[in-house]
Design a protein around this motif. Structure first.
Motif, short mmCIF file in Angstrom:
data_model
loop_
_atom_site.label_atom_id
_atom_site.label_comp_id
_atom_site.label_asym_id
_atom_site.label_seq_id
_atom_site.Cartn_x
_atom_site.Cartn_y
_atom_site.Cartn_z
N VAL A 9 33.10 60.59 -60.73
CA VAL A 9 32.41 59.94 -59.61
C VAL A 9 33.18 60.18 -58.31
CG1 VAL A 9 31.78 57.70 -58.60
CG2 VAL A 9 31.21 58.22 -60.99
N ARG A 10 34.49 59.97 -58.34
CA ARG A 10 35.30 60.15 -57.13
C ARG A 10 35.27 61.60 -56.64
NH1 ARG A 10 38.51 55.93 -59.60
NH2 ARG A 10 39.56 57.47 -60.92
N ALA A 11 35.31 62.54 -57.57
CA ALA A 11 35.27 63.96 -57.18
C ALA A 11 33.93 64.32 -56.56
CB ALA A 11 35.55 64.84 -58.40
N MET A 12 32.86 63.81 -57.14
CA MET A 12 31.53 64.09 -56.61
C MET A 12 31.37 63.45 -55.23
SD MET A 12 29.46 63.55 -60.20
CE MET A 12 27.79 63.69 -59.54
N ALA A 13 31.83 62.22 -55.09
CA ALA A 13 31.72 61.52 -53.81
C ALA A 13 32.50 62.25 -52.73
CB ALA A 13 32.21 60.09 -53.95
N ALA A 14 33.69 62.72 -53.07
CA ALA A 14 34.53 63.41 -52.08
C ALA A 14 33.88 64.69 -51.59
CB ALA A 14 35.90 63.71 -52.70
N ALA A 15 33.09 65.33 -52.46
CA ALA A 15 32.43 66.59 -52.09
C ALA A 15 31.08 66.37 -51.41
CB ALA A 15 32.25 67.45 -53.34
N GLY A 16 30.61 65.13 -51.36
CA GLY A 16 29.33 64.84 -50.73
C GLY A 16 28.13 65.03 -51.64
N VAL A 17 28.36 65.05 -52.96
CA VAL A 17 27.26 65.21 -53.92
C VAL A 17 26.40 63.95 -53.93
CG1 VAL A 17 26.66 65.55 -56.35
CG2 VAL A 17 28.63 66.75 -55.36
N LYS A 18 25.07 64.13 -53.96
CA LYS A 18 24.13 63.02 -54.09
C LYS A 18 23.62 62.96 -55.52
CE LYS A 18 23.98 64.15 -49.52
NZ LYS A 18 24.54 65.38 -48.94
#
Length: 429
Positions: free
Chosen positions: A251-260
């Motif tokens: 979740v943190r990695a996706m959030a950091a990359a701007g993934v929706k």
């Protein structure tokens, strides 16, 4: 063309989430003003006593699969996959287009004006979308050539689709990766390169099932989210569908990359794939959450109103916490959040002057929506309403449906064609 919607209760979904009693003036494809209007217009829509919302946005579906509805119900997930793969292999252009038209009709009747699709033959599906009058962000399915029934390289097919349809009204080509189970690192990175080069939405299935996670760990040494983060695939054009089996590290990695994320609660419950998407944690990490119905084989319905209720109830029930995902937050998922997921929030997702006129009107006389008070209206929309409450739909400033009658298509003719095409498909199984 100037259209005036008068005397409605407008749920704007603007930054202040204002609810306004008044009128909406539309000129051509844009909202000109909200409030009270006495200007001369070409058409007046009387919305007295009715509820007005932004058009809903479905961020994950497979619209042409309406032809397959009911064929793979109540079976185990492996049996479901086997049958769907076989059906995909024998589909024809006729039933693909007819199924897409039926799906668009269903979405119109339930208030969806924009949807994100993932399938092959999007050039055929686009024909139905253009007839329908709603907006399609159409992601051509990309996967390794050894796993596909497509002729030629799927990414090359996706590129051809983009070049053919990039200038069509209401058709937004996108890149749709099938998932880690049929896409190599090379396929993921080639698809990413093309999507960023042309500024396209990049959508894909992610961590839908526990088996997908375990298989990825055996093959790549990582869970799917960690694997895609490690190869440098994630970026802010990404819309990850399902995302049910995620760790906080993912979740943190996706959030950091701007993934929706497009959560698909009904589909996941129907297939009994387990796992409840960690939506509150995603929100806390700063992720944009939206909703998808998935296709008609895994949901049987393309009604986002039902999806809103289910996502809230599933989260509340699984956490023993009735305060999780309140109604306003859930309505955001299908409007302004979904627009942000598609990077279209400057154009759609709320009712504001200057934005595209994507507007739906719910019948305020429906007993399930009453009583109507400003302080309970959003709760009624999320917990009490269903798609058939929608009576009028406007997309891009054009009236697509008025008083439950679709204006852009011959609905009965389209549905008869869809039924006949589906019958031919069923007989060939």
């Amino acid at each position: 063309m100037r259209t005036l919607i008068k005397n409605g209760k407008i749920v704007t979904q603007n930054c202040n989430r204002e609810i306004i009693d008044g009128d909406i003036l539309i000129e051509n494809d844009r909202i000109v003003s909200i409030g009270r209007c006495d200007e001369s217009v070409d058409k007046i829509i009387d919305a007295a006593g009715d509820i007005i919302l932004p058009g809903l946005i479905n961020t994950h579906t497979h619209v042409s699969m309406t032809s397959l509805k009911g064929l793979v119900d109540d079976v185990t997930f492996p049996a479901f996959l086997d049958k769907v793969f076989h059906l995909d292999d024998i589909r024809t252009p006729r039933d693909l287009e007819a199924g897409a038209a039926q799906g668009c009709i269903e979405m119109i009747h339930s208030g969806t004006t924009t949807f994100l699709d993932l399938y092959y033959s999007e050039d055929i599906i686009a024909k139905a979308v253009e007839r329908s009058g709603i907006r399609g962000v159409l992601g051509w399915a990309v996967l390794d050539q050894q796993f596909t029934t497509q002729k030629g390289d799927p990414l090359d097919n996706c590129k051809r689709f983009y070049n053919e349809f990039k200038n069509h009204d209401r058709i937004y080509p996108a890149v749709g990766l099938q998932g880690v189970y049929v896409c190599s690192t090379e396929t993921f990175m080639r698809a990413k390169e093309f999507a960023l080069e042309e500024d396209l939405t990049l959508t894909f299935h992610l961590s839908e099932t526990r088996k997908e996670v375990s298989d990825c760990k055996k093959k790549e040494g990582f869970r799917p989210g960690d694997y895609l983060a490690n190869i440098g695939f994630f970026n802010d054009h990404c819309v990850a569908a399902h995302s049910a089996w995620l760790t906080m590290n993912e979740v943190r990695a996706m959030a950091a990359a701007g993934v929706k994320v497009s959560s698909c609660p009904v589909s996941n419950m129907k297939l009994a794939t387990g796992g409840v998407a960690p939506i509150p944690e995603m929100i806390d990490a700063g992720m944009t959450i939206s909703l998808g119905t998935d296709g008609s084989t895994t949901n049987n319905s393309l009604d986002l109103f039902g999806e809103m209720k289910f996502v809230s109830l599933l989260q509340k029930s699984s956490r023993w916490d009735p305060t999780v995902l309140p109604a306003q937050q859930v309505l955001d998922f299908t409007t302004i959040n979904a627009a942000k997921a598609l990077r279209m929030d400057s154009e759609i997702g709320s009712i504001e002057a200057g934005k595209k006129a994507d507007i739906i009107i719910l019948d305020g006389k429906s007993p399930n929506l009453r009583p109507i008070f400003p302080e309970t209206l959003v709760s009624n929309i999320v917990y009490s309403s269903y798609g058939l409450n929608v009576k009028t739909v406007i997309c891009d400033g054009k009236i697509v449906m008025e008083e439950n009658t679709i204006k852009t298509m011959d609905e009965w003719k389209e549905l008869e064609e869809a039924n006949e095409a589906a019958q031919e498909l069923h007989e060939s199984i």
